[in-house]
Scaffold this motif. Structure first.
Motif, mmCIF file in Angstrom:
data_model
loop_
_atom_site.group_PDB
_atom_site.id
_atom_site.type_symbol
_atom_site.label_atom_id
_atom_site.label_comp_id
_atom_site.label_asym_id
_atom_site.label_seq_id
_atom_site.Cartn_x
_atom_site.Cartn_y
_atom_site.Cartn_z
ATOM 1 N N ASP A 33 -12.072 -37.361 -16.945
ATOM 2 C CA ASP A 33 -13.178 -37.030 -17.837
ATOM 3 C C ASP A 33 -14.105 -35.990 -17.485
ATOM 4 O OD1 ASP A 33 -12.240 -39.454 -18.804
ATOM 5 O OD2 ASP A 33 -13.687 -40.863 -18.234
ATOM 6 N N GLY A 34 -13.934 -35.643 -16.302
ATOM 7 C CA GLY A 34 -14.824 -34.566 -15.530
ATOM 8 C C GLY A 34 -14.205 -33.379 -15.668
ATOM 9 N N ALA A 35 -12.876 -33.373 -15.744
ATOM 10 C CA ALA A 35 -11.897 -32.319 -15.389
ATOM 11 C C ALA A 35 -11.993 -31.070 -16.620
ATOM 12 C CB ALA A 35 -10.477 -32.692 -15.168
ATOM 13 N N ALA A 36 -12.084 -29.951 -16.127
ATOM 14 C CA ALA A 36 -11.925 -28.805 -17.033
ATOM 15 C C ALA A 36 -10.743 -28.762 -17.693
ATOM 16 C CB ALA A 36 -12.620 -27.464 -16.556
ATOM 17 N N TYR A 37 -9.590 -28.709 -16.813
ATOM 18 C CA TYR A 37 -8.413 -28.642 -17.259
ATOM 19 C C TYR A 37 -7.340 -29.725 -16.585
ATOM 20 C CZ TYR A 37 -3.639 -26.671 -17.084
ATOM 21 O OH TYR A 37 -2.155 -26.088 -17.498
ATOM 22 N N ILE A 38 -6.508 -30.052 -17.632
ATOM 23 C CA ILE A 38 -5.620 -31.148 -17.281
ATOM 24 C C ILE A 38 -4.263 -30.746 -17.733
ATOM 25 C CG2 ILE A 38 -4.898 -33.477 -17.686
ATOM 26 C CD1 ILE A 38 -8.004 -34.203 -18.348
ATOM 27 N N GLY A 39 -3.188 -30.652 -16.897
ATOM 28 C CA GLY A 39 -2.111 -30.083 -17.323
ATOM 29 C C GLY A 39 -0.803 -30.979 -17.086
ATOM 30 N N GLY A 40 0.059 -31.111 -17.607
ATOM 31 C CA GLY A 40 1.459 -31.961 -17.320
ATOM 32 C C GLY A 40 2.664 -31.254 -17.480
ATOM 33 N N ILE A 41 3.389 -31.789 -16.597
ATOM 34 C CA ILE A 41 4.954 -31.456 -16.702
ATOM 35 C C ILE A 41 5.808 -32.524 -16.960
ATOM 36 C CG2 ILE A 41 4.924 -29.113 -15.605
ATOM 37 C CD1 ILE A 41 5.742 -30.496 -12.932
ATOM 38 N N CYS A 42 7.036 -32.303 -17.684
ATOM 39 C CA CYS A 42 7.888 -33.426 -17.900
ATOM 40 C C CYS A 42 9.095 -33.237 -17.177
ATOM 41 C CB CYS A 42 7.822 -33.390 -19.482
ATOM 42 S SG CYS A 42 9.041 -34.608 -19.933
ATOM 43 N N ALA A 43 9.413 -33.975 -16.141
ATOM 44 C CA ALA A 43 10.694 -33.805 -15.370
ATOM 45 C C ALA A 43 11.826 -34.738 -16.009
ATOM 46 C CB ALA A 43 10.463 -34.301 -13.930
ATOM 47 N N LYS A 44 12.488 -34.258 -16.881
ATOM 48 C CA LYS A 44 13.681 -34.939 -17.457
ATOM 49 C C LYS A 44 14.622 -35.713 -16.792
ATOM 50 C CE LYS A 44 13.075 -33.559 -21.547
ATOM 51 N NZ LYS A 44 12.400 -34.739 -22.450
ATOM 52 N N GLY A 45 14.688 -37.083 -16.972
ATOM 53 C CA GLY A 45 15.390 -37.859 -16.202
ATOM 54 C C GLY A 45 15.211 -38.218 -14.747
ATOM 55 N N ALA A 46 13.865 -38.020 -14.411
ATOM 56 C CA ALA A 46 13.237 -38.285 -13.137
ATOM 57 C C ALA A 46 12.665 -39.648 -13.297
ATOM 58 C CB ALA A 46 12.562 -36.941 -12.581
ATOM 59 N N ALA A 47 12.674 -40.525 -14.206
ATOM 60 C CA ALA A 47 12.109 -41.724 -14.055
ATOM 61 C C ALA A 47 12.297 -42.373 -12.853
ATOM 62 C CB ALA A 47 12.068 -42.405 -15.593
ATOM 63 N N SER A 48 13.658 -42.371 -12.466
ATOM 64 C CA SER A 48 14.153 -43.108 -11.376
ATOM 65 C C SER A 48 13.382 -42.650 -10.163
ATOM 66 C CB SER A 48 15.464 -42.923 -11.257
ATOM 67 O OG SER A 48 15.873 -41.406 -11.000
ATOM 68 N N TYR A 49 12.473 -41.928 -10.202
ATOM 69 C CA TYR A 49 11.844 -41.532 -8.722
ATOM 70 C C TYR A 49 11.146 -42.542 -8.291
ATOM 71 C CZ TYR A 49 12.053 -36.431 -7.835
ATOM 72 O OH TYR A 49 12.676 -35.339 -7.401
ATOM 73 N N THR A 50 11.397 -42.882 -7.088
ATOM 74 C CA THR A 50 10.584 -44.123 -6.514
ATOM 75 C C THR A 50 9.351 -43.931 -6.088
ATOM 76 O OG1 THR A 50 11.208 -43.426 -4.134
ATOM 77 C CG2 THR A 50 12.962 -45.010 -5.272
ATOM 78 N N ARG A 51 8.636 -44.879 -5.811
ATOM 79 C CA ARG A 51 7.100 -44.803 -5.400
ATOM 80 C C ARG A 51 7.027 -43.819 -4.304
ATOM 81 N NH1 ARG A 51 1.769 -46.512 -6.799
ATOM 82 N NH2 ARG A 51 0.974 -44.615 -5.609
ATOM 83 N N LYS A 52 7.901 -44.103 -3.191
ATOM 84 C CA LYS A 52 8.029 -43.280 -1.948
ATOM 85 C C LYS A 52 8.225 -41.535 -2.451
ATOM 86 C CE LYS A 52 10.191 -43.559 2.383
ATOM 87 N NZ LYS A 52 11.480 -43.807 2.956
ATOM 88 N N GLN A 53 9.147 -41.606 -3.287
ATOM 89 C CA GLN A 53 9.345 -40.129 -3.605
ATOM 90 C C GLN A 53 7.912 -39.303 -4.226
ATOM 91 O OE1 GLN A 53 12.957 -40.974 -5.868
ATOM 92 N NE2 GLN A 53 13.931 -39.111 -4.934
ATOM 93 N N ILE A 54 7.417 -40.256 -5.232
ATOM 94 C CA ILE A 54 6.260 -39.811 -5.955
ATOM 95 C C ILE A 54 5.104 -39.591 -4.807
ATOM 96 C CG2 ILE A 54 4.468 -40.341 -7.439
ATOM 97 C CD1 ILE A 54 6.666 -41.685 -9.117
#
Ligand code: ASP
Length: 586
Positions: A311-332
């Motif tokens: 809510d307070g951020a002037a800029y919010i940006g995202g990237i989409c890593a294709k096929g990376a939904a399998s990233y584990t909690r540890k990797q994130i």
């Protein structure tokens, strides 16, 4: 004659010939009544064989040889029983009849093989031995070929190579100078050129029209993998040209290099404005081998308040890593640690996983409904199996740079930054100026001779920070390999640009007066650019650091540990130069 053939050229067709080879003993293998030696020179390796039952005397001699002895061997080329498909000479060996030690060698401090056991420091200290290794020598061969093809191309285009002096005064590339005291002019110093920028512009005033030089430049900066205190530029300048002419000419040079050296047909180079490069990649040298462009999300999240950080951020940006939904909690978590490192400085990382069924699971689930997360998914163009990573911050530029680091890291982790794949582009329309917090003034983004875009000139008075320059960079795989600009050739405009940079007319006169003066005698419209040869070679060689394509590089402290440079000089030399040292441990 020391040799009739090199160690890289004999083949099956030579079987039966009596030959003389000379080289270094890479390895001795003793197997009962047989001894085999790999003999190495610049051109390759040839196996020498010694059979006790054929020539006992030579066999005994061979067994006395140590690694890196320099020897001369005379013998007959024979077909090998067990061939070595890895070696171009692997089908043959030399049955040695005469062996002469040309020079013995002490055991080298590391093995001179591709997979050496020597660490970085020891190899730098004994660089002349490191250079015997094929892997290192290959890089220098590549460098030679590239420099040669550059000269061929530019010569064909009518460029003249002109040497410019090394003992000059300060040049305007914005780094610290290396200085050299003048004995004949006590108290005065030369500076080594950060580039031949001013001199090549003067050559245009002289009417040289098309200049180039493969030239050493010196900048006293903190070192990184792609920086050395002295480095080599392919420095170029042309008269009576506009930006388009330069881009065409040097796109042609790059195409020539890719074709002749790599066998690659370079497609027409895309062009990206600096503003787009920053918006979509957070960098003025985007690695476009992979997509993963930034999507700006502040409007979307601000329409659905709930999560305080966003809510307070002037800029919010995202990237989409294709096929990376399998990233584990540890990797994130590891990615979060990565962006939190002080060099990057992000506060944290928000992620959203798109499940195969299309639902979105996010680290900020509790603040957003599935509807909002679905909107996020569609904004990010994400689908089942993708991982969305989001950074936010108060300062758009800073957050973009952080997101750039994250994008590059993700690209690396997902194997999208293959060094053998090339993606080249021009980044154009750089801003003229950038604000320096340190100096509290506008600084030239390229250098002070860069011309503003003609349509932006009126803004020099009203909004200089918004003025765009006729400046361009060539970027390959996220590396700035070259850059330049159209120059100002009008003394009045030049004065104005100096004024905005904070020079008083007197200061500008003192520093660059001779250039402005030269311009009064008829300066043609001109422009140019310079490539970093070291970077270009290291890209072609697939190296991480430019050090490995330089014969005698400096280490991270700017030292040549082999030569012991820099070193202290004796008192007599200091006295002669009228120099006194203070607070220095001698
Ligand atoms: N002298 C510039 C540099 O070293 C290149 C150029 O503008 O030609 O970056």
């Amino acid at each position: 004659m020391y040799r009739t053939f090199t160690c890289g050229e004999l083949r099956l067709a030579d079987v039966g010939k009596t030959v003389v080879l000379a080289g270094w003993v890479q390895r001795v293998r003793k197997m009962g009544g047989m001894t085999f030696i790999d003999l190495r020179d610049r051109y390759g390796i040839t196996q020498l064989s010694f059979d006790e039952s054929i020539n006992a005397e030579v066999f005994v001699e061979a067994n006395k040889l140590g690694r890196e002895y320099v020897v001369q061997a005379t013998g007959v080329v024979k077909e090998r029983y067990s061939k070595n498909a890895q070696l171009p000479t692997g089908d043959i060996e030399i049955e040695v009849e005469k062996l002469q030690v040309l020079n013995p060698a002490v055991t080298p401090p590391f093995t001179i093989e591709d997979d050496t056991d020597g660490g970085d420091d020891i190899r730098m200290k004994y660089r002349y031995l490191d250079l015997r290794r094929t892997a290192v020598r290959k890089n220098l061969e590549l460098r030679h070929k590239m420099a040669f093809e550059v000269r061929r191309y530019l010569d064909e285009q009518g460029f003249l190579e002109v040497e410019t002096p090394v003992l000059v005064n300060s040049t305007p590339e914005g780094a610290r100078d290396f200085v050299v005291p003048s004995r004949m002019n006590p108290g005065q110093f030369y500076a080594l050129p950060q580039s031949p920028q001013i001199l090549k512009q003067l050559l245009m005033v002289s009417g040289f029209d098309r200049y180039f030089q493969i030239v050493k430049c010196f900048r006293d900066e903190d070192l990184r993998a792609d920086r050395q205190p002295e480095f080599t530029q392919i420095d170029c300048e042309m008269s009576f040209v506009e930006q388009e002419d330069i881009l065409q000419m040097f796109e042609g040079m790059s195409r020539h290099l890719f074709k002749t050296i790599k066998g690659i047909d370079l497609p027409k180079l895309p062009r990206m404005t600096w503003a787009d490069a920053m918006k979509y990649y957070g960098s003025d040298k985007p690695d476009t081998r992979f997509d993963m462009r930034f999507v700006e999300l502040h409007d979307m999240f601000h329409a659905h308040p709930g999560f305080g950080v966003f809510d307070g951020a002037a800029y919010i940006g995202g990237i989409c890593a294709k096929g990376a939904a399998s990233y584990t909690r540890k990797q994130i978590d590891a990615l979060t640690d990565y962006v939190r490192r002080p060099q990057i400085g992000a506060k944290g990382l928000v992620y959203a996983r798109v499940e195969q069924d299309g639902t979105v699971k996010s680290s900020v689930d509790k603040f957003y409904s599935q509807d909002v997360l679905q909107e996020l998914k569609s904004q990010m163009n994400a689908e089942g199996g993708d991982l969305i990573l989001i950074l936010s911050g108060d300062d758009a530029m800073r957050t973009r740079k952080q997101l750039c680091e994250l994008r590059l890291e993700m690209g690396k982790q997902l194997g999208l930054r293959d060094p053998q794949k090339f993606s080249c582009l021009w980044v154009i329309d750089f801003p003229m100026y950038e604000w320096s917090d340190e100096e509290q003034r506008l600084m030239a983004m390229h250098h002070p001779f860069t011309s503003p875009k003609p349509e932006d000139i009126p803004m020099l008075d009203t909004d200089p920070a918004a003025v765009r320059a006729n400046a361009y960079d060539m970027v390959i795989n996220g590396v700035e390999v070259g850059g330049g600009s159209i120059r100002i050739h009008d003394a009045k405009l030049q004065e104005k640009v100096f004024e905005i940079l904070g020079f008083t007319p007197e200061q500008a006169q003192a520093k660059f007066g001779f250039l402005m003066n030269a311009f009064k005698y008829g300066a043609p419209p001109h422009g140019g650019l310079a490539y970093g040869l070291d970077r270009f070679v290291s890209l072609f060689a697939g190296l991480d650091s430019i050090r490995d394509c330089i014969a005698f590089p400096k280490n991270n402290q700017g030292k040549d540990v082999m030569l012991g440079a820099p070193g202290v000089i004796d008192q007599a030399q200091l006295d002669e130069l009228q120099l006194k040292l203070s607070n220095t441990k001698q």
